[in-house]
Design a protein around this motif. Structure first.
Motif, short mmCIF file in Angstrom:
data_model
loop_
_atom_site.label_atom_id
_atom_site.label_comp_id
_atom_site.label_asym_id
_atom_site.label_seq_id
_atom_site.Cartn_x
_atom_site.Cartn_y
_atom_site.Cartn_z
N ASN A 17 1.71 1.70 13.35
CA ASN A 17 2.08 3.10 13.58
C ASN A 17 3.38 3.36 12.82
OD1 ASN A 17 3.26 5.47 14.64
ND2 ASN A 17 2.08 5.26 16.53
N PRO A 18 3.36 4.21 11.81
CA PRO A 18 4.55 4.42 10.98
C PRO A 18 5.67 5.16 11.71
CG PRO A 18 2.80 5.89 10.31
CD PRO A 18 2.19 4.98 11.31
N CYS A 41 0.87 -1.18 0.00
CA CYS A 41 0.00 0.00 0.00
C CYS A 41 0.91 1.23 0.00
CB CYS A 41 -0.88 -0.07 1.25
SG CYS A 41 -1.81 1.41 1.65
N LYS A 42 1.07 1.84 -1.17
CA LYS A 42 2.03 2.94 -1.30
C LYS A 42 1.33 4.28 -1.21
CE LYS A 42 5.72 4.75 -4.25
NZ LYS A 42 6.63 4.91 -3.08
N TYR A 45 2.84 -2.58 4.42
CA TYR A 45 2.72 -3.96 3.97
C TYR A 45 1.89 -4.75 4.97
CZ TYR A 45 6.63 -2.90 0.84
OH TYR A 45 7.44 -2.34 -0.12
N MET A 46 1.13 -5.70 4.41
CA MET A 46 0.39 -6.66 5.23
C MET A 46 0.68 -8.05 4.66
SD MET A 46 -2.31 -8.85 5.57
CE MET A 46 -3.22 -8.53 4.04
N GLU A 47 1.29 -8.87 5.49
CA GLU A 47 1.58 -10.25 5.08
C GLU A 47 0.74 -11.20 5.90
OE1 GLU A 47 5.67 -11.54 5.43
OE2 GLU A 47 5.34 -13.13 3.94
N LEU A 48 0.01 -12.07 5.23
CA LEU A 48 -0.85 -13.04 5.89
C LEU A 48 -0.35 -14.44 5.53
CD1 LEU A 48 -3.37 -13.34 7.69
CD2 LEU A 48 -4.75 -13.38 5.60
N ARG A 66 -0.54 -14.94 12.57
CA ARG A 66 -0.59 -15.19 11.12
C ARG A 66 -0.31 -13.96 10.29
NH1 ARG A 66 -4.73 -17.24 7.60
NH2 ARG A 66 -6.36 -16.19 8.82
N VAL A 67 -0.44 -12.77 10.90
CA VAL A 67 -0.33 -11.55 10.12
C VAL A 67 0.84 -10.70 10.60
CG1 VAL A 67 -1.85 -10.11 11.57
CG2 VAL A 67 -1.70 -9.68 9.11
N THR A 68 1.49 -10.04 9.65
CA THR A 68 2.56 -9.10 9.95
C THR A 68 2.26 -7.80 9.20
OG1 THR A 68 4.16 -10.89 10.15
CG2 THR A 68 5.04 -8.66 9.91
N MET A 69 2.23 -6.72 9.94
CA MET A 69 1.97 -5.41 9.33
C MET A 69 3.19 -4.52 9.57
SD MET A 69 -1.98 -4.98 10.50
CE MET A 69 -3.15 -6.25 10.06
N THR A 70 3.69 -3.93 8.50
CA THR A 70 4.90 -3.13 8.59
C THR A 70 4.77 -1.85 7.79
OG1 THR A 70 5.85 -4.36 6.73
CG2 THR A 70 6.42 -5.13 8.94
N TRP A 71 5.72 -0.93 8.06
CA TRP A 71 5.79 0.33 7.33
C TRP A 71 7.23 0.57 6.92
CZ3 TRP A 71 3.24 3.95 4.86
CH2 TRP A 71 3.86 5.18 4.62
N ASP A 72 7.41 0.87 5.62
CA ASP A 72 8.74 1.17 5.11
C ASP A 72 8.81 2.67 4.83
OD1 ASP A 72 11.03 1.59 3.52
OD2 ASP A 72 10.91 -0.40 2.66
#
Lengths: 124, 110
Positions: free
Chosen positions: A52-53, A22-23, A80-83, A67-73
């Protein structure tokens, strides 16, 4: 115009993983929480979690923990959301959405900018 | 927090008013004095869009025919004069606690 651009549709097999991006546009303020919301076919909206970015603090609902990982670059202005361990009932449209403003504790005003959605189909 | 909307289907007439109710299983009033309740509209084939936040504040660009009211556990979204473009599914969402929870959605048709 401020906007969020999500990655394209995915088809995955049960047990696989998917990573949705999600850009944020250059003019979108990105210091507020980024949320992930999903919608199964013909169903309502389900909040999955957020990141929180500024602090990389993240949380998700009990349904997805583990199961889920949410990150901000920060360098690419992308959430990003990885399931992982996908199941057939993970078939849904996944949306990212930015919180409107800073939060008080964990209470926040609305989600004002939404991505266009990413369709994830889980099928053998 | 469980969010309950009514009605679930709503048939409206252009030019006439309409309202949707949303009830929370516990108060959404924060100690800062604000009610953390949002309203969203999902038009057919589109992403949801924010209409109302903090119970009664219209989001940027939202027509003034939309208004939100209520406090604590009971909230209402009102459309003063429905227009054809208002069709879609309306959701309330509590933004007080984690996890966020949505109502079931009210499908509005002309």
């Amino acid at each position: 115009q401020e906007h969020l651009t999500q990655s394209g549709a995915e088809v995955k097999k049960p047990g696989a993983s998917v990573k949705v991006s999600c850009k944020a546009s250059e003019n979108l303020f990105t210091r507020y929480y980024f949320n992930w919301v999903r919608q199964a076919p013909g169903q309502g909206l389900e909040w999955m979690g957020w990141v929180n970015p500024n602090t990389d603090y993240t949380d998700s609902t009990q349904n997805f923990r583990g199961r889920v990982t949410m990150t901000w670059d920060t360098s690419t202005r992308t959430a990003y959301m990885e399931l992982n361990n996908l199941r057939s009932d993970d078939t849904a449209v996944y949306y990212c959405a930015r919180t409107l403003a800073y939060c008080t504790d964990l209470s926040c005003p609305g989600m004002d900018v939404w991505g266009q959605g990413t369709t994830v189909i889980v099928s053998s | 927090i469980v969010m309950t909307q009514s009605p679930l289907p709503l048939t409206v007439t252009p030019g006439e008013p309409a309202s949707i109710s949303c009830r929370a299983s516990q108060s959404l009033l924060h100690s800062d004095g604000l009610n953390y309740l949002d309203w969203y509209l999902q038009k057919p084939g589109q992403s949801p869009q924010l209409l109302i936040y903090l119970g009664s504040r219209r989001a940027s660009g939202v027509p003034d025919r939309f208004s939100g009211s209520g406090s604590g556990t009971d909230f209402t979204l009102k459309i003063s004069r429905v227009e054809a473009e208002d069709v879609g599914v309306y959701y309330c969402m509590q933004a007080l606690q984690i996890p966020r929870t949505f109502g079931q959605g009210t499908k509005v048709e002309i």
